[in-house]
Scaffold this active site. Structure first.
Site, PDB file in Angstrom:
ATOM      1  CG  ASP A  29     -28.579  18.561 -10.204  1.00 26.80           C
ATOM      2  OD1 ASP A  29     -28.538  17.311 -10.150  1.00 26.80           O
ATOM      3  OD2 ASP A  29     -28.293  19.200 -11.241  1.00 26.80           O
ATOM      4  CD  GLU A  30     -24.390  16.616 -10.562  1.00 24.49           C
ATOM      5  OE1 GLU A  30     -24.066  15.567  -9.981  1.00 24.49           O
ATOM      6  OE2 GLU A  30     -24.339  16.756 -11.789  1.00 24.49           O
TER       7      GLU A  30
ATOM      8  NE  ARG B  43     -19.437  12.225 -17.727  1.00 26.79           N
ATOM      9  CZ  ARG B  43     -20.646  12.292 -17.173  1.00 26.79           C
ATOM     10  NH1 ARG B  43     -21.426  13.322 -17.431  1.00 26.79           N
ATOM     11  NH2 ARG B  43     -21.081  11.350 -16.356  1.00 26.79           N
TER      12      ARG B  43
ATOM     13  CD  GLN C 234     -22.261  10.649 -12.629  1.00 24.13           C
ATOM     14  OE1 GLN C 234     -21.856  11.507 -13.414  1.00 24.13           O
ATOM     15  NE2 GLN C 234     -23.526  10.270 -12.604  1.00 24.13           N
TER      16      GLN C 234
ATOM     17  CE  LYS D 211     -27.333  15.167 -12.743  1.00 25.78           C
ATOM     18  NZ  LYS D 211     -27.619  16.589 -12.821  1.00 25.78           N
ATOM     19  CB  THR D 212     -31.827  17.655 -16.182  1.00 24.92           C
ATOM     20  OG1 THR D 212     -30.448  17.676 -15.817  1.00 24.92           O
ATOM     21  CG2 THR D 212     -32.311  19.084 -16.396  1.00 24.92           C
TER      22      THR D 212
END
Length: 716
Positions: free
Chosen positions: A215-216, A597, A246, A28-29
């Site tokens: 973002d997020e 993670r 998430q 995503k980044t």
């Protein structure tokens, strides 16, 4: 820039609302920074016309660095890229007068907020047990994030506790204004209020930012949604990136409904799904998918990867939390040796902060360096907060919390009685602290000697005020010298002085680092940055230390090896969620975040007994049963293996006697003694009939018993 087909669609989206459902580790980044570069290089958009929101300063720095590398050397990156709170500070520093605040307002952190609330709770006579400063702060924060004012809450407050809270909320808001202070929630709330009250300011920012990226997005709350909506209202060039699987911050107001209902709110929206994972093994992803698909409130998607199949997850069933810590260390040392890993390759994740104790103890006993994220941070240390309080008092004379902290630091013979009388003197006359210190009636009210000491502090601060014109680092250095703070530390606590002096020196280094990043570095800008730092921002990525943190703190991070401890009902999922389907789904998402993670290996640990509960554990977490059976193997290395379990009627001591030399240790076995009751074997010396067992009993304490005469039986 290499992109897969769906990533490229997102980067080159022609315009209008865009929802990118970006699964864990799906890049995503890369998509967000690629979108910024595409808008500037290919579409000719002005960098200053792009606004991107992140949730941590760490994420913002990473995105800035990546965007700068894509745009090339010498590119003028004037994109507004930062956290929600940081962006709102930038706006409010320019327009605070429109909402009745000075531009040099201060930002109260959690400690400042609780200090003020403690004072207000005493004023209204609130019951300490039913309404604590922490509890009141959390309730007020939730109300602000839901855009509920003190007046609105007062109309619906029916219970005695809520009526007290309503009174405290109203006083708290008034006290913040009197002190020219805002708390974290105010930064967003007042920016939205600014846009409502000042149409010119709203039009300026809504017109300036032709593209808004978030973002997020799954972690946004009601007030953040309002802010995003106002800034993107004119053009609707809104790109939001997130993963409903998430969403783990519902307990602090985040609303997963913002991402789930995006298409309803923006009917013309394009929706893209990023489901190719570049981080984890196939097995880890199959395990994570198997768990999260049990949620009902989610967008359908399945992560996949071209990475190797990888090893199965390992579930280690241990006797108690001490064994849990020792098991973590044992596996860590083994993998560090066998696979040549470094300490930083490992992270230990847990549901609650209290679980860190046993892990820390085990790491310390084995001399393994570790980094605790979420403990007492650098900026919460007493000496650092002392110096920051001086800076705040200089920047904003109305900040009484800062003033009352520094009056007797360094020690000046100004005690609590004098401070309390000064508060009363200032409040009855509606004076700021520095105004009270210069008031001609102060000596008569407090006495000549106390008044003289207080006035000397006021004179000292007046002499220091020109320091604000210096660079932030130079200002800190001059303050330290002017108040002789290093000398004070040496005199006050000689044994700790060296470390504490190093901390205040590090504060100077922190101010220098801020100045290198900031467009226009100022002392109040430095204070704003410090106030808005999160646990993740303070995490030292380069240190060769084992990382231990809550699962919430690990959001956005990744590690080769992940330990998840406390896999028991009542811990994960947490006991507070068991009767609420929505909270239970959030707990499942939390476990999903923990699993994703990991790049290579996952170790899950479940304790049969957890001493902190003073009872047997809650049993195996339901989430473990949701992992596909072929994705996990079970080990019980510190319990008696099934093939070693006693036959009916055979005593634990006899079973111990039957173990061969060098065979499995009985440490961790749960046993029953006719006198002392249930216990756990915590140590063993010798072998066979001569073995001596150390047993920790729930009722009888710790006892050493010869195995041959122990009269122990297994607690099956």
């Amino acid at each position: 820039m290499q992109l897969n087909p769906v990533q490229r669609q997102a980067v080159e989206h022609p315009g209008g609302p865009l929802l990118v459902l970006a699964g864990a580790g799906s890049g995503k980044t890369r998509v967000l920074t690629g979108r910024i570069a595409h808008l500037v290089q290919e579409r000719g958009e002005a960098p200053e016309g792009i606004l991107a929101f992140t949730f941590t300063n760490k994420a913002a720095r990473e995105m800035k660095e990546r965007a700068a590398s894509l745009l090339g050397a010498g590119a003028d990156l004037r994109v507004w890229l930062g956290t929600f709170h940081g962006t709102c500070v930038r706006i409010l520093r320019r327009h605070a007068e429109s909402i009745g605040y000075p531009r040099a307002f201060v930002i109260y952190d959690t400690d400042d907020q609780r200090s003020l609330l403690r004072e207000l709770l005493r004023e209204v006579g609130a019951d300490d047990k039913r309404l604590t400063p922490a509890g009141a702060g959390a309730r007020i924060s939730r109300l602000k994030n839901e855009t509920v004012s003190a007046a609105e809450f007062a109309k619906t407050a029916l219970s005695p506790v809520d009526r007290k809270l309503a009174e405290v909320y109203e006083r708290y808001e008034r006290a913040l204004r009197e002190r020219a202070a805002m708390d974290f929630d105010d930064l967003l709330l007042y920016t939205v209020r600014l846009f409502d009250l000042d149409e010119g300011a709203h039009r300026y920012y809504a017109s300036r930012f032709r593209h808004v990226l978030v973002d997020e997005y799954q972690d946004t709350n009601a007030i953040q949604f309002e802010l995003i909506e106002r800034l993107s209202r004119l053009h609707q060039n809104l790109m939001v990136v997130g993963d409903d699987d998430q969403s783990i911050y519902g307990w602090r107001g985040a609303d997963v409904g913002n991402i789930l209902s995006f298409e309803e709110r923006y009917p013309t929206a394009t929706v893209l799904r990023l489901v190719q994972n570049y981080r984890s093994t196939q097995t880890i992803l199959r395990a994570a998918n198997g768990v999260v698909r049990n949620n009902t409130a989610r967008k359908e998607k399945e992560l996949w990867t071209e990475n190797d199949v990888g090893d199965p997850l390992t579930l280690h069933v241990v006797s108690d939390e001490e064994s849990e810590g020792e098991m973590v260390v044992s596996i860590l040392l083994e993998e560090r040796r066998r696979l040549e890993r470094t300490n930083r390759d490992f992270v230990v994740l847990y549901r609650t902060n209290a679980q860190s104790r046993a892990i820390e103890n085990a790491l310390r006993r084995s001399a393994i360096p570790y980094q605790l994220t979420g403990g007492v941070s650098f900026y919460e240390r007493r000496e650092v907060k002392d110096v920051l309080a001086y800076l705040r008092a200089l920047v904003q004379p109305r900040d009484s919390v800062a003033w009352y902290r520094i009056l007797n630091v360094p020690t000046r013979g100004i005690g609590k009685t004098t401070t309390d009388r000064l508060k009363e003197f200032a409040e009855t006359r509606s004076l700021t602290v520095p105004e009270a210190l210069q008031h001609p009636e102060l000596p008569g009210a407090l006495g000549p000697a106390p008044a003289r000491k207080l006035m000397e502090v006021g004179v000292l601060l007046d002499r220091m005020r020109p320091f604000l014109a210096l660079s932030p680092a130079a200002c800190v250095a001059e303050v330290l010298a002017a108040i002789r703070y290093r000398e004070y530390l040496l005199e006050e606590e000689p044994s700790e002085a060296t470390e504490r002096i190093e901390n205040v020196e590090e504060l100077i280094a922190g101010a220098e680092a801020y100045a290198r990043r900031a467009e226009e570095p100022t002392v109040d800008g430095f204070l704003s940055e410090v106030a808005l730092l999160t646990d993740v921002d303070l995490w030292e990525e380069g240190e060769d230390t084992v990382n231990i943190m809550t699962i919430h703190s690990a959001k956005g991070l990744e590690f080769p090896v992940v330990f998840v401890v406390g896999m028991e009902e009542g811990l994960l999922p947490h006991s507070s969620s068991l009767d609420d389907p929505a909270q239970l789904e959030e707990e499942r998402r939390l476990f999903y975040v923990a699993l994703t993670r990991a790049r290579e290996r996952v170790h899950l640990l479940q304790a049969s007994y957890r001493r902190s509960w003073n009872a047997s554990g809650g049993g195996m977490s339901r989430f473990l049963s949701e992992i596909p059976a072929d994705c996990v193997v079970v080990e019980q290395r510190d319990l008696w293996p099934a093939t070693r379990r006693r036959a009916p009627g055979r005593s634990a001591a006899a079973a111990t006697a039957g173990t061969s030399r060098g065979g499995p240790s009985p440490i961790g076995v749960r046993v029953i003694h006719p006198q002392f009751g249930e216990g756990v074997v915590v140590a063993s010396e010798g072998m066979g009939e001569r073995a001596k067992l150390t047993v920790q009993f729930r009722r009888g304490g710790t006892k050493k018993i010869l195995a041959a005469f122990a009269e122990l039986s297994h607690a099956d």
